[in-house]
Design an enzyme around this catalytic site. Structure first.
Site, mmCIF file in Angstrom:
data_model
loop_
_atom_site.group_PDB
_atom_site.id
_atom_site.type_symbol
_atom_site.label_atom_id
_atom_site.label_comp_id
_atom_site.label_asym_id
_atom_site.label_seq_id
_atom_site.Cartn_x
_atom_site.Cartn_y
_atom_site.Cartn_z
ATOM 1 N N ASP A 167 0.832 -1.209 0.000
ATOM 2 C CA ASP A 167 0.000 0.000 0.000
ATOM 3 C C ASP A 167 0.862 1.253 0.000
ATOM 4 O OD1 ASP A 167 -2.727 -0.564 -0.096
ATOM 5 O OD2 ASP A 167 -2.825 -1.051 2.047
ATOM 6 N N GLU B 43 -5.517 3.883 -3.115
ATOM 7 C CA GLU B 43 -6.955 4.074 -2.908
ATOM 8 C C GLU B 43 -7.464 5.238 -3.754
ATOM 9 O OE1 GLU B 43 -7.862 4.438 1.267
ATOM 10 O OE2 GLU B 43 -6.899 2.529 1.756
ATOM 11 N N GLU C 189 -13.730 -2.927 -1.505
ATOM 12 C CA GLU C 189 -13.924 -3.145 -0.069
ATOM 13 C C GLU C 189 -15.319 -2.719 0.371
ATOM 14 O OE1 GLU C 189 -10.733 -1.743 2.431
ATOM 15 O OE2 GLU C 189 -11.848 -2.131 4.273
HETATM 16 O O1 KIV Z 1 -4.570 -2.300 4.264
HETATM 17 C C1 KIV Z 1 -5.204 -3.338 4.047
HETATM 18 O O2 KIV Z 1 -5.083 -4.347 4.760
HETATM 19 C C2 KIV Z 1 -6.105 -3.358 2.903
HETATM 20 C C3 KIV Z 1 -7.041 -4.525 2.793
HETATM 21 C C4 KIV Z 1 -8.144 -4.386 3.767
HETATM 22 C C5 KIV Z 1 -7.519 -4.707 1.422
HETATM 23 O O3 KIV Z 1 -6.101 -2.474 2.126
#
Ligand code: KIV
Length: 271
Positions: free
Chosen positions: A90, A122, A189
């Site tokens: 991420d 995101e 999500e």
């Molecule tokens: O940060 C995370 O764990 C996520 C998942 C919930 C998809 O983005």
């Protein structure tokens, strides 16, 4: 470079083939070497170094505080363990929303310093410029729509998103946009299962759901939630596969009892 010839690494191309032949994709989070090694050895397709590390590893209430340096630390630990899974990281809050040059620099740092295989971001059309710039550098990008926890203060709650038609239509448009830009997949999500089904059928790239029903091309969960390490977090979409809180609690209590009773270590457990 050391190459493991026995284990074939999952690639974005393989994920696309899985969708094409209707084979479901399994994705799970991990944030450290030991857990990632277990997840990888079990045969996971994608390991997500999620910014949920902010919650489950650091104890923050939201995903907002985690930094790019902290994500790189978690990601490099996971990469050292993952022999088979594709490792996606991420981009944390504040590292890509502002401008596309900063977004590219953040993604490059993740790829160079952790050795991961791609990034997740995101948002939809709002981040199109950043997504494009990162993709142009040859970095695979996964989108994330629906409940996007980095925007929690805009939403105000963690309830199901896109129940109303206006938001549902924006989500459909965003999914098509992310596909058009060149994302290799999208996480959906906490949205209605019917909407997730529609989106999954309307795009050709893999759709991975969390709280988005059974029709997605794959599923993702947070490792600590599905292992039952977090006692409090039990949303409807979560299937808990173990109760590690109790297992660990019992083990730790037994250790304390043995130490206090002078039972540990015994003759065989010393030099
Ligand atoms: O940060 C995370 O764990 C996520 C998942 C919930 C998809 O983005």
């Amino acid at each position: 470079m050391s190459v493991n010839k026995e284990i074939k690494r999952v690639t974005t191309h393989i994920l696309q083939e899985m969708k094409n032949r209707g084979e479901k994709i399994a994705m799970l989070t991990a944030y450290d070497y030991s857990m990632a090694a277990i997840v990888d050895a079990a045969g996971m397709d994608i390991i997500l170094v999620g910014d949920s590390a902010s919650n489950v590893m650091a104890g923050h209430e939201t995903t907002l505080p985690i930094t790019l340096d902290q994500m790189i630390y978690h990601a490099s630990s996971v990469v050292r363990a993952a022999k088979r899974a594709l490792v996606i990281v991420d981009l944390p809050f504040g590292s890509y929303q502002g401008n596309s040059k900063e977004a590219l620099n953040s993604a490059i740092r993740i790829m160079k310093e952790s050795g991961a295989h791609g990034v997740k971001m995101e948002g939809g059309v709002e981040i199109a410029e950043s997504v494009t710039r990162i993709l142009t550098a040859g970095i695979p990008v996964m989108g994330h729509l629906g409940l996007t926890p980095q925007s929690i203060y805009k939403f105000g709650t963690y309830t199901v998103r896109a129940k109303e038609e206006v938001e549902a239509q924006k989500l459909r448009d965003d999914a098509l946009k992310l596909q058009e830009l060149g994302c290799f997949g999208i996480v959906l999500e906490k949205i209605p299962a019917q909407l997730a089904k529609e989106v999954t059928e309307s795009v050709h790239i893999p759709i991975i759901g969390i709280g988005a029903g059974r029709h997605c091309d794959g599923q993702v969960l947070v490792l600590h939630d599905m292992l039952g390490i977090n006692k409090e977090f039990k949303p409807r979409f979560l299937r808990q596969y173990a109760n590690l809180y109790n297992v660990m609690n019992d083990a730790i209590k037994n250790y304390i009892t043995d130490v206090k009773a002078k039972d540990f270590p015994n003759e065989k457990e010393q030099y």
